[in-house]
Scaffold this motif. Structure first.
Motif, PDB file in Angstrom:
ATOM      1  N   ASN A 233      20.351  49.097  98.428  1.00  0.00           N
ATOM      2  CA  ASN A 233      20.535  50.265  97.561  1.00  0.00           C
ATOM      3  C   ASN A 233      20.538  49.893  96.079  1.00  0.00           C
ATOM      4  O   ASN A 233      20.757  50.754  95.220  1.00  0.00           O
ATOM      5  N   GLY A 234      20.323  48.606  95.800  1.00  0.00           N
ATOM      6  CA  GLY A 234      20.250  48.176  94.409  1.00  0.00           C
ATOM      7  C   GLY A 234      21.595  47.997  93.741  1.00  0.00           C
ATOM      8  O   GLY A 234      21.685  48.015  92.513  1.00  0.00           O
ATOM      9  N   ILE A 235      22.658  47.815  94.537  1.00  0.00           N
ATOM     10  CA  ILE A 235      24.001  47.626  93.973  1.00  0.00           C
ATOM     11  C   ILE A 235      24.657  46.413  94.638  1.00  0.00           C
ATOM     12  O   ILE A 235      25.777  46.484  95.138  1.00  0.00           O
ATOM     13  N   SER A 236      23.948  45.301  94.613  1.00  0.00           N
ATOM     14  CA  SER A 236      24.426  44.102  95.311  1.00  0.00           C
ATOM     15  C   SER A 236      25.764  43.605  94.778  1.00  0.00           C
ATOM     16  O   SER A 236      26.532  42.960  95.501  1.00  0.00           O
ATOM     17  N   GLY A 237      26.067  43.910  93.516  1.00  0.00           N
ATOM     18  CA  GLY A 237      27.338  43.465  92.945  1.00  0.00           C
ATOM     19  C   GLY A 237      28.546  44.064  93.638  1.00  0.00           C
ATOM     20  O   GLY A 237      29.652  43.515  93.560  1.00  0.00           O
ATOM     21  N   ILE A 238      28.343  45.182  94.340  1.00  0.00           N
ATOM     22  CA  ILE A 238      29.443  45.827  95.062  1.00  0.00           C
ATOM     23  C   ILE A 238      29.993  44.904  96.149  1.00  0.00           C
ATOM     24  O   ILE A 238      31.195  44.880  96.407  1.00  0.00           O
ATOM     25  N   ARG A 239      29.109  44.142  96.782  1.00  0.00           N
ATOM     26  CA  ARG A 239      29.574  43.235  97.836  1.00  0.00           C
ATOM     27  C   ARG A 239      30.551  42.202  97.268  1.00  0.00           C
ATOM     28  O   ARG A 239      31.607  41.944  97.856  1.00  0.00           O
ATOM     29  N   ASP A 240      30.195  41.624  96.138  1.00  0.00           N
ATOM     30  CA  ASP A 240      31.084  40.634  95.524  1.00  0.00           C
ATOM     31  C   ASP A 240      32.419  41.263  95.125  1.00  0.00           C
ATOM     32  O   ASP A 240      33.472  40.656  95.293  1.00  0.00           O
ATOM     33  N   ARG A 241      32.342  42.443  94.604  1.00  0.00           N
ATOM     34  CA  ARG A 241      33.563  43.148  94.190  1.00  0.00           C
ATOM     35  C   ARG A 241      34.465  43.420  95.384  1.00  0.00           C
ATOM     36  O   ARG A 241      35.683  43.190  95.326  1.00  0.00           O
ATOM     37  N   MET A 242      33.886  43.912  96.461  1.00  0.00           N
ATOM     38  CA  MET A 242      34.673  44.189  97.657  1.00  0.00           C
ATOM     39  C   MET A 242      35.173  42.903  98.303  1.00  0.00           C
ATOM     40  O   MET A 242      36.282  42.868  98.854  1.00  0.00           O
ATOM     41  N   ASP A 243      34.385  41.842  98.234  1.00  0.00           N
ATOM     42  CA  ASP A 243      34.832  40.551  98.768  1.00  0.00           C
ATOM     43  C   ASP A 243      36.068  40.065  98.021  1.00  0.00           C
ATOM     44  O   ASP A 243      36.994  39.499  98.625  1.00  0.00           O
ATOM     45  N   ARG A 244      36.093  40.278  96.702  1.00  0.00           N
ATOM     46  CA  ARG A 244      37.261  39.863  95.930  1.00  0.00           C
ATOM     47  C   ARG A 244      38.496  40.667  96.329  1.00  0.00           C
ATOM     48  O   ARG A 244      39.598  40.121  96.456  1.00  0.00           O
ATOM     49  N   ASN A 245      38.327  41.967  96.539  1.00  0.00           N
ATOM     50  CA  ASN A 245      39.458  42.790  96.971  1.00  0.00           C
ATOM     51  C   ASN A 245      39.940  42.382  98.352  1.00  0.00           C
ATOM     52  O   ASN A 245      41.153  42.315  98.608  1.00  0.00           O
ATOM     53  N   ALA A 246      38.987  42.096  99.243  1.00  0.00           N
ATOM     54  CA  ALA A 246      39.351  41.665 100.595  1.00  0.00           C
ATOM     55  C   ALA A 246      40.104  40.333 100.551  1.00  0.00           C
ATOM     56  O   ALA A 246      41.080  40.131 101.287  1.00  0.00           O
ATOM     57  N   ALA A 247      39.665  39.429  99.678  1.00  0.00           N
ATOM     58  CA  ALA A 247      40.329  38.132  99.553  1.00  0.00           C
ATOM     59  C   ALA A 247      41.760  38.299  99.057  1.00  0.00           C
ATOM     60  O   ALA A 247      42.670  37.570  99.488  1.00  0.00           O
ATOM     61  N   THR A 248      41.972  39.254  98.158  1.00  0.00           N
ATOM     62  CA  THR A 248      43.325  39.526  97.661  1.00  0.00           C
ATOM     63  C   THR A 248      44.224  40.017  98.786  1.00  0.00           C
ATOM     64  O   THR A 248      45.377  39.591  98.914  1.00  0.00           O
ATOM     65  N   MET A 249      43.703  40.922  99.611  1.00  0.00           N
ATOM     66  CA  MET A 249      44.475  41.413 100.756  1.00  0.00           C
ATOM     67  C   MET A 249      44.821  40.270 101.706  1.00  0.00           C
ATOM     68  O   MET A 249      45.969  40.130 102.162  1.00  0.00           O
ATOM     69  N   ARG A 250      43.810  39.451 102.011  1.00  0.00           N
ATOM     70  CA  ARG A 250      44.009  38.343 102.952  1.00  0.00           C
ATOM     71  C   ARG A 250      45.048  37.348 102.426  1.00  0.00           C
ATOM     72  O   ARG A 250      45.938  36.917 103.153  1.00  0.00           O
ATOM     73  N   LYS A 251      44.957  37.037 101.127  1.00  0.00           N
ATOM     74  CA  LYS A 251      45.899  36.081 100.527  1.00  0.00           C
ATOM     75  C   LYS A 251      47.315  36.638 100.535  1.00  0.00           C
ATOM     76  O   LYS A 251      48.289  35.908 100.780  1.00  0.00           O
ATOM     77  N   TYR A 252      47.439  37.916 100.279  1.00  0.00           N
ATOM     78  CA  TYR A 252      48.763  38.541 100.289  1.00  0.00           C
ATOM     79  C   TYR A 252      49.382  38.455 101.685  1.00  0.00           C
ATOM     80  O   TYR A 252      50.571  38.167 101.836  1.00  0.00           O
ATOM     81  N   GLY A 253      48.566  38.704 102.708  1.00  0.00           N
ATOM     82  CA  GLY A 253      49.059  38.578 104.079  1.00  0.00           C
ATOM     83  C   GLY A 253      49.504  37.161 104.389  1.00  0.00           C
ATOM     84  O   GLY A 253      50.533  36.947 105.044  1.00  0.00           O
ATOM     85  N   GLU A 254      48.739  36.177 103.918  1.00  0.00           N
ATOM     86  CA  GLU A 254      49.108  34.771 104.131  1.00  0.00           C
ATOM     87  C   GLU A 254      50.416  34.440 103.435  1.00  0.00           C
ATOM     88  O   GLU A 254      51.256  33.711 103.982  1.00  0.00           O
ATOM     89  N   ASP A 255      50.600  34.968 102.221  1.00  0.00           N
ATOM     90  CA  ASP A 255      51.838  34.723 101.490  1.00  0.00           C
ATOM     91  C   ASP A 255      53.030  35.357 102.195  1.00  0.00           C
ATOM     92  O   ASP A 255      54.128  34.787 102.220  1.00  0.00           O
TER      93      ASP A 255
END
Length: 268
Positions: A233-255
Motif C-alpha cells: 500500500n506504499g506505507i512500509s514505514g508503518i510496519r517499523d512503527r508497529m514493530d516498535r510499539n509491539a516491542a514496547t509491549m513485550r518488554k513491559y511484560g518481561e519487566d
C-alpha cells in the motif's frame, strides 16, 4: 461613659472581624468564576470539534467522553482529575510527531491502495475533516490546500495536531483500564496506536492488554491486514512503527515477569 466606650470598641472590633472573614472570599469569588469561564471558553472549540458528527465519522477519530466537564480539562492533555502530566503530554506529543512526520502540502497517505484516497496534511490530519480544518485555520483557504495549490505552515500543522491529541489520550485511558499507572513508554505506544486507529474496544489486543497478557498482546497487535499489506500500500514505514510499539509491549511484560518497578506515577 467608660462602659459606653467599651461597647463602641467591641462593636468596632466585631465589624473589623466580619470584614476580615468575609471580604476576602467575596473578592476572590468573582475571580474564581472568571477563571472557570475562561477555562471553559478555551475548551469550547475542543468540545465542539471533538463531538461533531464530521469528526466521529472519521475512522481515525475517537470521541472524548461526554461526561467530562470542560472545567476539569486544560485542553493540553492535562486535567485536575488525572489525565497525564505535562511532561508526559510533551513526551507523547513529541513521539507521535516524530513517527508521523510533518507534511505542509496535502498528500495521499496510502498512495498504492486502490480502494482508499486518504488525503492528509500536517501530522496525519485527514482533509476529510473540512469543517474542523476551517475552524482551526480560518486564515487558510481549504480548497487551495486540498487541491495542493497552497501549503500550511509549521505553526498551522501544530495547531491541528494539538487540537486532536488530547482526545486520543482520553480514548487510550478509556480503552486500557490501568493506563494511568503504566510506564510512560507504554502509555506512549498505546496512544500512538490509538492515533493510528489501531485500538478499538472490540479488538483482542485491547482485551489481552487489560488482562495483563502483554506478550500475547504484542503478537496479536501486529496480526492485522494493514501491517501485512503496508509495503504493497506504499506505507512500509508503518510496519517499523508497529514493530516498535509491539516491542514496547513485550518488554513491559518481561519487566512485569522479572519483578521490575514498572509503574509511572508522576502527577506533575
Amino acid at each position: 461613659m467608660r462602659s459606653l466606650d467599651t461597647s463602641i470598641l467591641v462593636a468596632l472590633l466585631a465589624v473589623i472581624l466580619i470584614n476580615l472573614c468575609y471580604a476576602k472570599p467575596l473578592q476572590n469569588k468573582p475571580r474564581k468564576i472568571d477563571e472557570i469561564l475562561e477555562r471553559s471558553k478555551r475548551c469550547a472549540d475542543y468540545n465542539e470539534g471533538h463531538n461533531s458528527e464530521e469528526a466521529t465519522a472519521n475512522p481515525r477519530y475517537r470521541r472524548r467522553p461526554a461526561d467530562m466537564d470542560p472545567r476539569d480539562v486544560n485542553c493540553d492533555g492535562t486535567s485536575d482529575s488525572g489525565f497525564v502530566s505535562s511532561r508526559q503530554f510533551r513526551s507523547i506529543s513529541n513521539h507521535i510527531r516524530e513517527e508521523e512526520g510533518c507534511e505542509y502540502y496535502v498528500y495521499d497517505a496510502q498512495p498504492k491502495n486502490p480502494n482508499i484516497q486518504d488525503w492528509t496534511i500536517g501530522y496525519g490530519f485527514s482533509m476529510a475533516r473540512r469543517s474542523t480544518f476551517k475552524r482551526l485555520l480560518p486564515e487558510v483557504n481549504y480548497n487551495d490546500v486540498r487541491r495542493g495549490r497552497t501549503p500550511i505552515t509549521q505553526e498551522q500543522a501544530d495547531r491541528l495536531f494539538i487540537n486532536d491529541l488530547p482526545s486520543f489520550i482520553t480514548t487510550a485511558r478509556d480503552l486500557f483500564t490501568n493506563f494511568d499507572v503504566l510506564r510512560l513508554d507504554v502509555k506512549t505506544a498505546l496512544v500512538d496506536g490509538v492515533y493510528r486507529g489501531e485500538h478499538v474496544s472490540t479488538h483482542r489486543t485491547v482485551s489481552l492488554i487489560n488482562q495483563g497478557r502483554w506478550a500475547e498482546a504484542s503478537v496479536e497487535y501486529i496480526d492485522r491486514d494493514d501491517y501485512r499489506d503496508a509495503e504493497s500500500n506504499g506505507i512500509s514505514g508503518i510496519r517499523d512503527r508497529m514493530d516498535r510499539n509491539a516491542a514496547t509491549m513485550r518488554k513491559y511484560g518481561e519487566d512485569l515477569e522479572s519483578g521490575k518497578f514498572v509503574e509511572d506515577l508522576e502527577t506533575c
